[in-house]
Scaffold this motif. Structure first.
Motif, mmCIF file in Angstrom:
data_model
loop_
_atom_site.group_PDB
_atom_site.id
_atom_site.type_symbol
_atom_site.label_atom_id
_atom_site.label_comp_id
_atom_site.label_asym_id
_atom_site.label_seq_id
_atom_site.Cartn_x
_atom_site.Cartn_y
_atom_site.Cartn_z
ATOM 1 N N UNK A 195 0.829 -1.199 0.000
ATOM 2 C CA UNK A 195 0.000 0.000 0.000
ATOM 3 C C UNK A 195 0.867 1.254 0.000
ATOM 4 N N UNK A 196 0.375 2.265 -0.691
ATOM 5 C CA UNK A 196 1.068 3.544 -0.770
ATOM 6 C C UNK A 196 0.396 4.552 0.159
ATOM 7 N N UNK A 197 -0.935 4.479 0.248
ATOM 8 C CA UNK A 197 -1.716 5.393 1.080
ATOM 9 C C UNK A 197 -2.562 4.586 2.059
ATOM 10 N N UNK A 198 -2.969 5.240 3.138
ATOM 11 C CA UNK A 198 -3.892 4.624 4.076
ATOM 12 C C UNK A 198 -5.278 4.524 3.444
ATOM 13 N N UNK A 199 -6.086 3.594 3.930
ATOM 14 C CA UNK A 199 -7.447 3.450 3.419
ATOM 15 C C UNK A 199 -8.237 4.739 3.628
ATOM 16 N N UNK A 200 -7.989 5.427 4.723
ATOM 17 C CA UNK A 200 -8.694 6.685 4.987
ATOM 18 C C UNK A 200 -8.416 7.715 3.887
ATOM 19 N N UNK A 201 -7.222 7.696 3.314
ATOM 20 C CA UNK A 201 -6.887 8.602 2.212
ATOM 21 C C UNK A 201 -7.803 8.340 1.019
ATOM 22 N N UNK A 202 -8.000 7.069 0.694
ATOM 23 C CA UNK A 202 -8.848 6.692 -0.432
ATOM 24 C C UNK A 202 -10.297 7.095 -0.182
ATOM 25 N N UNK A 203 -10.779 6.857 1.028
ATOM 26 C CA UNK A 203 -12.161 7.213 1.360
ATOM 27 C C UNK A 203 -12.344 8.721 1.259
ATOM 28 N N UNK A 204 -11.378 9.487 1.781
ATOM 29 C CA UNK A 204 -11.479 10.948 1.713
ATOM 30 C C UNK A 204 -11.428 11.453 0.271
ATOM 31 N N UNK A 205 -10.660 10.790 -0.568
ATOM 32 C CA UNK A 205 -10.540 11.201 -1.969
ATOM 33 C C UNK A 205 -11.889 11.138 -2.685
#
Length: 83
Positions: free
Chosen positions: A39-49
């Protein structure tokens, strides 16, 4: 999903309920606890995106980010009238 043509969605191969649960728990642990080695980003990053996400609340996002949830947030947006 092309292998599951028809009126219901299911696995394209036989799998026991126990193995389904095991796979579900593994996937939840892998992604919700940020344990995927590549993984490059946290799951929270994806959800926020992609926020807002249908079915998710602000509290769900805060929990995902490991933040404390403010249960009185409704009062923060209120208006006070005085006479």
């Amino acid at each position: 999903m092309f292998r599951t043509q028809g009126s219901d969605f299911g696995f394209p191969y036989p799998i026991s309920k126990r193995d389904q649960e095991k796979a579900l728990n593994y996937a939840k642990d892998l992604f919700f606890n940020n344990k995927w080695p590549k993984q490059v980003h946290l799951l929270s990053w994806l959800v926020e995106k992609f926020w807002p996400v249908k079915g998710w609340t602000d509290e769900d996002l805060a929990k995902l980010k490991g933040e404390k949830v403010n249960k009185t947030h409704e009062l923060d947006r209120g208006v006070v009238y005085t006479l």
